[in-house]
Scaffold this motif. Structure first.
Motif, PDB file in Angstrom:
ATOM      1  N   VAL A 179       0.845  -1.197   0.000  1.00  0.00           N
ATOM      2  CA  VAL A 179       0.000   0.000   0.000  1.00  0.00           C
ATOM      3  C   VAL A 179       0.884   1.252   0.000  1.00  0.00           C
ATOM      4  CG1 VAL A 179      -1.586   1.344   1.455  1.00  0.00           C
ATOM      5  CG2 VAL A 179      -2.040  -1.073   1.010  1.00  0.00           C
ATOM      6  N   ALA A 180       1.956   1.222   0.775  1.00  0.00           N
ATOM      7  CA  ALA A 180       2.887   2.350   0.814  1.00  0.00           C
ATOM      8  C   ALA A 180       3.582   2.552  -0.534  1.00  0.00           C
ATOM      9  CB  ALA A 180       3.924   2.133   1.918  1.00  0.00           C
ATOM     10  N   TYR A 181       3.954   1.448  -1.203  1.00  0.00           N
ATOM     11  CA  TYR A 181       4.578   1.543  -2.529  1.00  0.00           C
ATOM     12  C   TYR A 181       3.651   2.251  -3.515  1.00  0.00           C
ATOM     13  CZ  TYR A 181       8.896  -1.249  -2.228  1.00  0.00           C
ATOM     14  OH  TYR A 181      10.166  -1.684  -1.968  1.00  0.00           O
ATOM     15  N   GLU A 182       2.360   1.919  -3.453  1.00  0.00           N
ATOM     16  CA  GLU A 182       1.430   2.562  -4.387  1.00  0.00           C
ATOM     17  C   GLU A 182       1.211   4.034  -4.034  1.00  0.00           C
ATOM     18  OE1 GLU A 182       0.696   1.411  -7.166  1.00  0.00           O
ATOM     19  OE2 GLU A 182       1.030  -0.733  -6.974  1.00  0.00           O
ATOM     20  N   GLN A 183       1.270   4.362  -2.754  1.00  0.00           N
ATOM     21  CA  GLN A 183       1.194   5.781  -2.376  1.00  0.00           C
ATOM     22  C   GLN A 183       2.381   6.548  -2.960  1.00  0.00           C
ATOM     23  OE1 GLN A 183       1.421   6.786   1.882  1.00  0.00           O
ATOM     24  NE2 GLN A 183      -0.006   8.490   1.521  1.00  0.00           N
ATOM     25  N   VAL A 184       3.549   5.941  -2.919  1.00  0.00           N
ATOM     26  CA  VAL A 184       4.735   6.550  -3.541  1.00  0.00           C
ATOM     27  C   VAL A 184       4.472   6.810  -5.022  1.00  0.00           C
ATOM     28  CG1 VAL A 184       7.172   6.210  -4.173  1.00  0.00           C
ATOM     29  CG2 VAL A 184       6.350   5.468  -1.928  1.00  0.00           C
ATOM     30  N   ALA A 185       3.999   5.775  -5.721  1.00  0.00           N
ATOM     31  CA  ALA A 185       3.775   5.893  -7.166  1.00  0.00           C
ATOM     32  C   ALA A 185       2.786   7.005  -7.483  1.00  0.00           C
ATOM     33  CB  ALA A 185       3.279   4.558  -7.729  1.00  0.00           C
ATOM     34  N   ILE A 186       1.715   7.093  -6.696  1.00  0.00           N
ATOM     35  CA  ILE A 186       0.673   8.093  -6.965  1.00  0.00           C
ATOM     36  C   ILE A 186       1.176   9.502  -6.686  1.00  0.00           C
ATOM     37  CG2 ILE A 186      -1.588   8.951  -6.213  1.00  0.00           C
ATOM     38  CD1 ILE A 186      -2.134   5.867  -5.486  1.00  0.00           C
ATOM     39  N   GLU A 187       1.663   9.729  -5.469  1.00  0.00           N
ATOM     40  CA  GLU A 187       2.001  11.100  -5.056  1.00  0.00           C
ATOM     41  C   GLU A 187       3.226  11.642  -5.793  1.00  0.00           C
ATOM     42  OE1 GLU A 187      -0.159  12.654  -3.521  1.00  0.00           O
ATOM     43  OE2 GLU A 187      -1.287  11.243  -2.295  1.00  0.00           O
ATOM     44  N   VAL A 188       4.236  10.788  -6.006  1.00  0.00           N
ATOM     45  CA  VAL A 188       5.457  11.258  -6.678  1.00  0.00           C
ATOM     46  C   VAL A 188       5.209  11.459  -8.173  1.00  0.00           C
ATOM     47  CG1 VAL A 188       7.872  10.739  -7.218  1.00  0.00           C
ATOM     48  CG2 VAL A 188       6.966  10.254  -4.926  1.00  0.00           C
ATOM     49  N   THR A 189       4.493  10.516  -8.803  1.00  0.00           N
ATOM     50  CA  THR A 189       4.218  10.671 -10.238  1.00  0.00           C
ATOM     51  C   THR A 189       3.328  11.891 -10.481  1.00  0.00           C
ATOM     52  OG1 THR A 189       4.342   8.259 -10.465  1.00  0.00           O
ATOM     53  CG2 THR A 189       3.474   9.476 -12.338  1.00  0.00           C
ATOM     54  N   ALA A 190       2.389  12.148  -9.581  1.00  0.00           N
ATOM     55  CA  ALA A 190       1.523  13.328  -9.711  1.00  0.00           C
ATOM     56  C   ALA A 190       2.339  14.618  -9.587  1.00  0.00           C
ATOM     57  CB  ALA A 190       0.422  13.295  -8.654  1.00  0.00           C
ATOM     58  N   ALA A 191       3.295  14.636  -8.653  1.00  0.00           N
ATOM     59  CA  ALA A 191       4.154  15.816  -8.492  1.00  0.00           C
ATOM     60  C   ALA A 191       4.993  16.039  -9.749  1.00  0.00           C
ATOM     61  CB  ALA A 191       5.058  15.644  -7.270  1.00  0.00           C
ATOM     62  N   VAL A 192       5.551  14.947 -10.283  1.00  0.00           N
ATOM     63  CA  VAL A 192       6.380  15.017 -11.487  1.00  0.00           C
ATOM     64  C   VAL A 192       5.550  15.477 -12.694  1.00  0.00           C
ATOM     65  CG1 VAL A 192       7.563  13.539 -13.181  1.00  0.00           C
ATOM     66  CG2 VAL A 192       8.188  13.410 -10.762  1.00  0.00           C
TER      67      VAL A 192
END
Length: 389
Positions: free
Chosen positions: A100-113
């Motif tokens: 779940v934490a890995y997917e939070q990384v993918a969502i929040e970081v990719t959205a910022a990028v």
């Protein structure tokens, strides 16, 4: 906007002084519930960055004898950095909670990028992948509720929505439709190159994590869910990896990767709320500046060019580690029905037949992501609390 040289002026810690002990590497982990979720986001992301640094340097060493020793020396330090960072995740995280934490990384970081990316096509690609990781979070959250009776929001801490995105059952495409157009190395902004290296590394780590832990589950649905989503992560590594220019030399890619590592540790150090972890980011920022310095020297020696050709130019603000909820909701509303046809994005009504055929076969004996989340709606405390009330 500032010039990139502002970050890179410092030569950092000389390579020969970059040393760690086992006790430092296997240090005290963060608290699952008391530390801010973005501390864990940074930890997972930077482990992905470091493991990708190892991957790239091992690849270059297979093709270049002259660089084998300097790459080996840097890799040894980066392997120890990766260990120190990854071991910050505590044993109180179950593999599914870490997922779940890995997917939070993918969502929040990719959205910022995606919001920071100046190239419209590249930004579109990040938004496209973002909606798929967003749905993976929803499916894994349902699995966490069903299998362990846990509320995914204990990990997410209210920063990230738990609702369906583009349905995982519709992510699987024919490989022809996962290739993307690449940036052009002589005209692309440095930040575009940094973003492509960053998100490729992050997704690669996620793929490998799912491949490694998927078989550890006894539950047959969980095993299928990890298989299903790991395959999508392979597609994501394919699409993000295709964003970079294949005509860049090995050493040019090394230089860009080191610049990305410096930029990311600087982003982490700037925003970290845990003082002990902040000190790690600052220490490793100095280490990466040392690595970048070595790469610059080899770039001058082998290519006879000034590293400023690659590293010059403006750089937007640091990657922002914060909830990107509103942006994600906007993208979800506007782009959930996008599909890919070759390198282009089209409405789902125009999705190529080869992807439909490919997906239909994979899905023909049941779809774990659909089964596990059937009737699932996130509520505080999970399903058991809802039944009780």
């Amino acid at each position: 906007m500032e010039t990139i040289s502002g970050i890179f002026d410092n030569k950092g810690t000389p390579l020969e002084k970059q040393k760690l002990t086992w006790k430092e590497m296997a240090g005290k982990p963060i608290s699952k519930l008391d530390d801010d979720a973005f501390t864990r986001v940074r930890i997972i992301l930077m482990n992905g960055v470091e493991t990708d640094a190892l991957r790239l340097k091992h690849g270059i060493a297979r093709f270049n004898k002259e660089l084998r020793l300097p790459l080996a020396e840097i890799r040894r330090v980066e392997q120890h950095q990766a260990t120190m960072v990854n071991w910050l995740i505590g044993a109180d995280h179950s593999p599914l909670e870490t997922t779940v934490a890995y997917e939070q990384v993918a969502i929040e970081v990719t959205a910022a990028v995606a919001q920071n990316e100046p190239d419209p096509y590249q930004a579109q690609t990040y938004r496209f992948g973002l909606l798929e990781d967003f749905d993976h979070l929803y499916r894994y959250s349902a699995m966490l509720d069903r299998l362990e009776g846990k509320d995914a929001n204990n990990i997410l801490q209210g920063y990230t929505d738990i609702v369906p995105g583009r349905k995982t059952s519709e992510h699987h495409r024919h490989p022809e439709n996962d290739i993307r157009d690449n940036y052009e190395k002589n005209s692309a902004a440095l930040i575009t190159k940094i973003h492509a290296a960053l998100i490729t590394g992050a997704e690669y780590q996620t793929h490998d994590y799912y491949q490694n832990i998927g078989p550890l589950f006894a539950d047959p649905l969980a095993r299928q869910l990890y298989a299903e989503i790991a395959s999508v992560e392979e597609q994501h590594v394919t699409q993000y990896g295709a964003l970079s220019d294949p005509s860049e030399s090995h050493i040019e890619k090394w230089l860009v990767h080191e610049a990305m590592e410096v930029y990311m540790y600087a982003s982490c150090a700037e925003q970290e709320t845990n003082p002990r972890i902040k000190a790690i980011w600052e220490r490793f920022l100095d280490y990466e500046l040392g690595h970048l310095n070595v790469a610059c020297e080899w770039f001058k020696k082998i290519e006879g060019r000034d590293p400023a050709e690659i590293l010059a130019g403006p750089l937007p603000k640091m990657v922002e580690f914060k909830s990107q909820r509103e942006f994600v909701r906007q993208v979800l509303a506007a782009e959930v029905n996008l599909r890919s046809s070759g390198t282009q994005y089209v409405d789902k009504s125009k999705e190529p037949q080869n992807s439909l055929d490919y997906r239909n076969h994979l899905n023909s004996e049941g779809i774990a992501s659909s089964i596990v989340s059937a009737g699932y709606q996130w509520a505080p405390g999970g399903e058991l609390m809802r039944k009780h009330s």
